[in-house]
Design a protein around this motif. Structure first.
Motif, PDB file in Angstrom:
ATOM      1  N   TRP A 198      84.928  56.888   4.130  1.00  0.00           N
ATOM      2  CA  TRP A 198      85.818  55.627   3.507  1.00  0.00           C
ATOM      3  C   TRP A 198      87.153  55.704   3.757  1.00  0.00           C
ATOM      4  O   TRP A 198      87.415  54.636   4.157  1.00  0.00           O
ATOM      5  N   ASN A 215      83.798  38.983   2.068  1.00  0.00           N
ATOM      6  CA  ASN A 215      82.847  39.994   1.630  1.00  0.00           C
ATOM      7  C   ASN A 215      83.303  40.047   0.519  1.00  0.00           C
ATOM      8  O   ASN A 215      81.175  40.269  -0.374  1.00  0.00           O
ATOM      9  N   SER A 224      82.600  50.309   1.490  1.00  0.00           N
ATOM     10  CA  SER A 224      81.887  50.023  -0.014  1.00  0.00           C
ATOM     11  C   SER A 224      81.048  51.023  -0.248  1.00  0.00           C
ATOM     12  O   SER A 224      80.582  51.016  -2.007  1.00  0.00           O
ATOM     13  N   ARG A 225      79.851  50.320   0.268  1.00  0.00           N
ATOM     14  CA  ARG A 225      78.608  51.175   1.080  1.00  0.00           C
ATOM     15  C   ARG A 225      78.764  52.635   0.397  1.00  0.00           C
ATOM     16  O   ARG A 225      77.909  52.973   0.248  1.00  0.00           O
ATOM     17  N   PHE A 236      82.169  52.615  -8.739  1.00  0.00           N
ATOM     18  CA  PHE A 236      82.134  52.500  -7.825  1.00  0.00           C
ATOM     19  C   PHE A 236      80.112  52.403  -7.379  1.00  0.00           C
ATOM     20  O   PHE A 236      79.832  51.878  -6.084  1.00  0.00           O
ATOM     21  N   ARG A 239      76.884  42.714  -4.681  1.00  0.00           N
ATOM     22  CA  ARG A 239      77.503  43.195  -4.119  1.00  0.00           C
ATOM     23  C   ARG A 239      78.022  44.433  -5.053  1.00  0.00           C
ATOM     24  O   ARG A 239      79.030  43.989  -6.247  1.00  0.00           O
ATOM     25  N   GLY A 295      83.972  48.662  -5.557  1.00  0.00           N
ATOM     26  CA  GLY A 295      84.160  49.290  -4.327  1.00  0.00           C
ATOM     27  C   GLY A 295      84.598  48.487  -2.611  1.00  0.00           C
ATOM     28  O   GLY A 295      85.926  48.895  -2.306  1.00  0.00           O
ATOM     29  N   LEU A 296      84.055  46.981  -2.829  1.00  0.00           N
ATOM     30  CA  LEU A 296      85.238  45.986  -2.453  1.00  0.00           C
ATOM     31  C   LEU A 296      86.427  45.817  -2.506  1.00  0.00           C
ATOM     32  O   LEU A 296      87.111  46.262  -1.928  1.00  0.00           O
ATOM     33  N   THR A 340      88.805  49.099  -1.624  1.00  0.00           N
ATOM     34  CA  THR A 340      89.371  48.991   0.543  1.00  0.00           C
ATOM     35  C   THR A 340      89.477  47.803   0.694  1.00  0.00           C
ATOM     36  O   THR A 340      90.584  48.531   1.262  1.00  0.00           O
TER      37      THR A 340
END
Length: 535
Positions: free
Chosen positions: A126, A168, A339-340, A355, A363, A367-368, A371
């Motif tokens: 990450w 994204n 994010s994943r 998260f 989506r 997390g998106l 990040t």
């Protein structure tokens, strides 16, 4: 903890159409269901695998490497890094088909080695994801300065930070289509680059200057062994991101079909983009050219310089446009992957619960947000420092995180196979198996360890400067961070150093496939035309 319970075995969150698709693909799918939606197809995954890692490292970073290491060092560096990611990709392929889990390698490390390693791998990847976003955003500034210096650095960063956020934040399938288009452009253009630069080297350009292997003959290694070692972080950084296909597997309709095709395409990406691409640039650009990225001139891509020096400005402009698309694309993929990774960490209770959630469109918003926020904010370092200096710092950080991640993937694959055999299972039961086992995984793991040691040497005795504490921490802080995170996890979990192979639950997080699983979609014209690539 029970991984299958943490990930959730129920598919009740899926809508009716998704259930219909899944019923034709597999019998059971333990552990692979989350709030994510399987909206990506084989076409998306294959093209993401082809073009995900083609960004600033190759197009711009090759200039710094050419200057510091010389043409032979650059080419050999890409060969070595290429064999490593080829090995990693085959390890990923086998595990991603069997265990297509969110954050993939984080969970594989936790299941097959230890929770502590999974914790360290997840957070390291990450960190690497948002650092890569920052690096690609500052790369946009370098690329666009080829056309104009009128726009402030902060303005360019802000504009394209918003672009990456938009890609994204839109539907996942929109992200997939953007990456298909950008990968197609990069994939197509590399043929033009290779052919045209061979012609340039042979004297077929408007300046009619036959270059041949002049620069190789003059000085193949500009700074000896230390110069070669200085090339490796850029080569590793350039190829980092190839493992994103493992993250995408959790959101593809049929990993059993899409993952092997993505793995099967790795040889083409390595041979065309990196090996032939680096070769043609080393025979057309001098390592002493002042305009190289990192030198004293305009800090341009060596590919752009090759066309400019040859008197072909039109191709120089097109090349720069392709680099621009590549940089934005790679930044976008890093946001997706980061994010994943946080989602997987959350499901393993290694990150806050927020998260681990995704909205109705699949989506992972929290997390998106974090990040993309950190990646964009870090990019503003470029406002007060040169692009080449920022690139070198970021790429060193990312390459060490990547080496740690690649090593953990190879180790997880070896442990998975060991547990599979230890529990009396046959290789024939694997839905897809790589023919490279175990040699490729051992090769990748060994070189990851050796290069981490080599980078320690380069951090203590850096190129062009005397040993100093500042350069050591700037270049090697990634490994220090990994050790601190890993040891912190050891204190928290207080478990065995690695899990017992006979106690590993090989079925809980596994996906089971029906014999007649199909994706239900005919290949398009593009896939048919290059079908030989993917099989």
């Amino acid at each position: 903890m029970d991984v299958s319970h943490a990930l959730g075995e129920s598919s009740s969150q899926e809508n009716t159409s998704e259930k219909h698709i899944h019923s034709t693909q597999h019998e059971t799918d333990h552990g692979a269901e989350t709030d994510l939606r399987r909206t990506l197809s084989t076409r998306h995954m294959t093209m993401i695998a082809l073009g995900s890692s083609i960004g600033m490292g190759l197009w711009l970073g090759s200039g710094t490497s050419l200057m510091n290491g010389g043409p032979a060092a650059l080419f050999i560096g890409y060969i070595l890094a290429g064999t490593m990611i080829w090995s990693v990709s085959h390890a990923i392929g086998e595990m991603a088909v069997l265990y297509p889990l969110p954050s993939a390698f984080v969970q594989w490390s936790s299941i097959f080695i230890s929770k502590e390693l999974g914790f360290a791998v997840g957070w390291a990847y990450w960190f690497s994801a948002f650092i890569t976003i920052a690096n690609e955003l500052q790369g946009v500034v370098t690329v666009l300065s080829f056309w104009t210096d009128a726009v402030p650095t902060a303005a360019w960063i802000s504009i394209f930070w918003v672009v990456i956020i938009f890609i994204n934040a839109w539907a996942v399938k929109f992200f997939g289509e953007v990456e298909v288009v950008s990968s197609t452009i990069k994939f197509s253009w590399i043929f033009v680059v290779i052919i045209s630069l061979i012609v340039v080297s042979a004297g077929g350009a408007p300046n009619h200057e036959a270059i041949g292997f002049r620069y190789w003959n003059a000085e193949p290694f500009t700074n000896g062994f230390k110069g070669f070692l200085s090339v490796m972080p850029t080569c590793i950084f350039a190829m980092s991101g190839s493992e994103n296909s493992a993250l995408v597997s959790a959101e593809t309709q049929n990993p059993r079909k899409s993952v092997p095709r993505a793995v099967g395409s790795i040889w083409l990406r390595l041979s065309l983009f990196y090996l032939l691409g680096s070769l043609v640039v080393t025979i057309t650009v001098s390592p002493e050219d002042p305009n190289l990225f990192g030198a004293s001139g305009t800090n341009a891509s060596p590919f752009v310089i090759a066309y400019t020096n040859a008197g072909i400005p039109a191709l120089a402009h097109i090349m720069n446009a392709v680099i621009f698309i590549s940089v934005v694309s790679t930044g976008s993929i890093s946001g997706f992957g980061g994010s994943r990774l946080l989602m997987g960490l959350s499901h393993l209770r290694m990150a806050p619960k927020i998260f681990g959630r995704a909205d109705k469109q699949g989506r992972p918003v929290a997390g998106l947000a974090i990040t993309l926020l950190l990646g964009g904010a870090l990019a503003y370092l470029n406002v007060s420092a040169s692009g080449a200096d920022v690139f070198s710092w970021f790429s060193n950080l990312t390459s060490l995180f990547t080496l740690f991640g690649w090593g953990s993937i190879c180790a997880s694959h070896l442990r998975m196979r060991y547990a599979w055999k230890k529990q009396g299972r046959s290789e024939a039961d694997l839905p897809w198996k790589t023919w490279t086992y175990p040699y490729a995984s051992w090769w990748g793991l060994t070189w990851c360890i050796l290069l981490i040691i080599a980078e320690f040497y380069l951090s203590v005795w850096p190129l062009h400067t005397e040993p100093n504490v500042k350069d050591f921490f700037a270049n090697y802080v990634s490994i220090i961070v990994v050790l601190v995170v890993y040891l912190g996890a050891r204190v928290w979990y207080r478990g065995p150093w690695w899990v017992d192979a006979e106690a590993i639950d090989l079925d809980g997080p596994r996906r089971f496939y029906a014999p007649d699983d199909l994706e239900g979609k005919k290949p398009n014209v593009f896939e048919k035309s290059v079908g030989w690539v993917f099989n």
